[in-house]
Design a protein around this motif. Structure first.
Motif: not given
Length: 608
Positions: A547-563
């Motif tokens: 995964l690229s850094k941006q892909e990892i960042l996007d997924r982490l943001i999505r996880s944080i927002n869902a939380s």
């Protein structure tokens, strides 16, 4: 006012320039148009031949494509048909709904999108008696060619006779020259034909599989040496047909299992037409074959990643692999297959483009819900009937779209179930993961302060057998993973473990089960939060290093927002409660927060 020359609505020298930019996705799609013509002409054998020449590029001699030809053993054309075939928007199959052709644009459109000149030889009584005509973009732009030249008797050139293996009594040869390097997707013959095989193997998979069509690919470098010579192999995005192009261990056996086939009937223009959808899902062997590795990172997993989407078939020929129906960020989408097949009589309903690369109306519905089309107080049925009355193609496709979406959700659940046990409890077969280890440290510390009744009870072998049965039958873990979990519980004296399962409904986010001294925390894969939070990295299907850094960042943001949304749901729950119950919930929230703080301290230290 008088004119020396009558003004044309669209001057040919300008029109030809615009037509060259006709929207072919790449060179392979343009070649596929010529194969369409051959197949429609009754050809059972087709050859695509690429010849290179040596050129000086940046003071170095390099081999580049110089000529490209498609030859077939079809029925050939007479002079009238040949001339019509080179006209834009003409041809003998204009509006013919009996096969894969119809639009009368394929031969000239595809050819000038890649080359400035196309020559056509066609014969019905031996190659020595062939007829020849051509289109030359440069001549048209200079005003020297305004009409398709009258076909002349001209034997098939010896150069092409020497290269082909199918010079029969009848056939057609199409040759592209004056190839434009800025228009060709790939510069070498080998790369062009390799990518063409990937595409045409998928587009014509049904014809190849049935033995109705054979496509030979032949390439020579600038020295005249053959660098590629073989028959194109099929590529099935549903992975139900065997193909040597699929990496081991699935070269000689299907990689997916057939799931379902559905038939729908669409009444249109006085006719009743069948539309067939088929579905498949990856076999569990795709996980087993990967061992401790990620199946998405295996060669066969990477092959599957190039065939993601809903395959749209018209008269057995694929138009497109539509990725609009996929969850773009989810690599698990590669592990299901789906196709929809319809007859040419429904071209207007599906929105088939004249270059046969898309079905625009069908694609639009991938991201459209019927509610978005509804007017005030309309039901779904009302919307469908109104759209049909207005002549809107979406009226005929809404039911099909809903059926496909339901089936894709079913396939996604099946794929999720295959991943059970691969993300939690253990990162290696001989140890627990960091979060489980830290959780148990905090759990045991808490037990000293607030002992739990029955927590010191040791499970006997009968209890462990029951746990194994529950893991395999109810939570859909493999026998191997269930045994691994139980062994880790015993060896590491675990008090709490994380699991996942498909709950009957989507509302329970998680469940807590007591198994003697063990507490199972099981997350519901059917809850909307599951993918957003726990699916940030899916180790069954991908490697984080890919995964690229941006892909990892996007997924982490999505996880944080869902939380955040989950906590907001709790806040809403408190606000809806009575005054007394809200006070009780606030106390629960406070106590839960204290325990969470105690558990998080060791986790944060371990994960730094």
């Amino acid at each position: 006012m008088s004119y020396d020359v009558e003004p044309q609505i669209i001057p040919s020298e300008l029109a030809i320039v615009a037509m060259r930019d006709s929207g072919y996705k790449n060179t392979a799609y343009a070649i596929a148009e010529l194969i369409d013509n051959s197949q429609q002409a009754g050809a059972s054998e087709i050859e695509v031949i690429c010849l290179e020449t040596e050129k000086m590029i940046e003071e170095r001699r390099r081999s580049r494509i110089d000529r490209l030809a498609v030859i077939d053993n079809g029925q050939g054309m007479d002079a009238v048909t040949l001339r019509m075939a080179l006209q834009f928007g003409n041809g003998t199959r204009l509006n013919d709904r009996s096969g894969i052709g119809r639009f009368g644009m394929g031969l000239p459109n595809a050819s000038i999108s890649q080359a400035a000149r196309v020559d056509v030889w066609s014969w019905q009584n031996g190659a020595d008696n062939a007829l020849h005509s051509y289109i030359d973009v440069d001549e048209i732009r200079q005003g020297h060619q305004r009409y398709i030249p009258e076909p002349q008797h001209s034997p098939v050139p010896d150069e092409w006779r020497a290269k082909t293996e199918i010079m029969e009594k009848s056939g057609t040869l199409v040759v592209w020259t004056k190839l434009d390097p800025t228009r060709l997707t790939w510069k070498t013959s080998k790369a062009t034909l390799h990518n063409t095989e990937e595409l045409v193997g998928r587009i014509y998979r049904n014809f190849l599989d049935a033995g109705e069509l054979s496509i030979r690919l032949y390439a020579e470098n600038g020295s005249g040496k053959g660098v590629l010579n073989h028959t194109a192999q099929l590529v099935d995005p549903l992975y139900l047909k065997m193909s040597p192009l699929v990496p081991e261990p699935f070269t000689n056996s299907p990689m997916f299992d057939f799931v379902d086939e559905e038939q729908a009937e669409i009444e249109y223009n006085g006719g009743l037409y069948k539309v067939i959808t088929r579905y498949s899902v990856a076999k569990s062997e795709t996980i087993q074959a990967a061992g401790t590795k990620d199946r998405g990172n295996m060669r066969y997993g990477k092959h599957a990643s190039h065939n993601v989407g809903v395959s749209v078939l018209r008269a057995g020929r694929e138009l497109m692999l539509d990725q609009g129906w996929c969850i773009g960020y989810d690599p698990r989408e590669r592990w299901w297959g789906a196709e929809v097949e319809f007859p040419p009589a429904l071209d207007e309903v599906f929105g088939v483009t004249n270059n046969k690369q898309a079905a625009t109306h069908f694609s639009e519905l991938a991201s459209l819900q019927w509610e978005q089309l509804a007017e005030e107080d309309e039901t779904e049925r009302d919307v469908t009937e109104r759209l049909k009355a207005e002549g809107d193609p979406r009226g005929w496709l809404l039911d099909l779209s809903n059926s496909i979406k339901r089936n894709l959700e079913r396939l996604r659940k099946m794929v999720k179930s295959q991943g059970a046990g691969k993300r939690q409890t253990s990162s290696r077969h001989d140890d627990v993961d960091d979060v489980t280890k830290s959780l148990n440290e905090g759990w045991k510390t808490r037990s000293v302060q607030r002992p739990i009744e029955g927590e010191d009870e040791k499970l006997d072998e009968i209890a462990y057998a029951d746990m194994k049965q529950d893991l395999t039958s109810n939570k859909q873990y493999s026998v191997e993973d269930a045994e691994m979990i139980i062994n880790l519980i015993k060896e590491r004296d675990l008090k709490a473990i994380f699991l996942e399962a498909d709950f009957p409904g989507p509302n329970d986010l998680f469940d807590v089960e007591r198994k003697g001294s063990i507490t199972e925390i099981t997350f519901n894969r059917n809850h909307p939060a599951f993918d957003s939070i726990f699916g940030t990295i899916r180790t069954t299907d991908e490697d984080i290093s890919d995964l690229s850094k941006q892909e990892i960042l996007d997924r982490l943001i999505r996880s944080i927002n869902a939380s955040k949304v989950i906590f907001a749901a709790w806040a809403r729950y408190e606000r809806e409660a009575s005054v007394e119950r809200a006070k009780a919930l606030a106390r629960v929230r406070n106590e839960w927060g204290q325990i969470a703080a105690n558990f998080l301290d060791p986790i944060e230290d371990d994960l730094l």
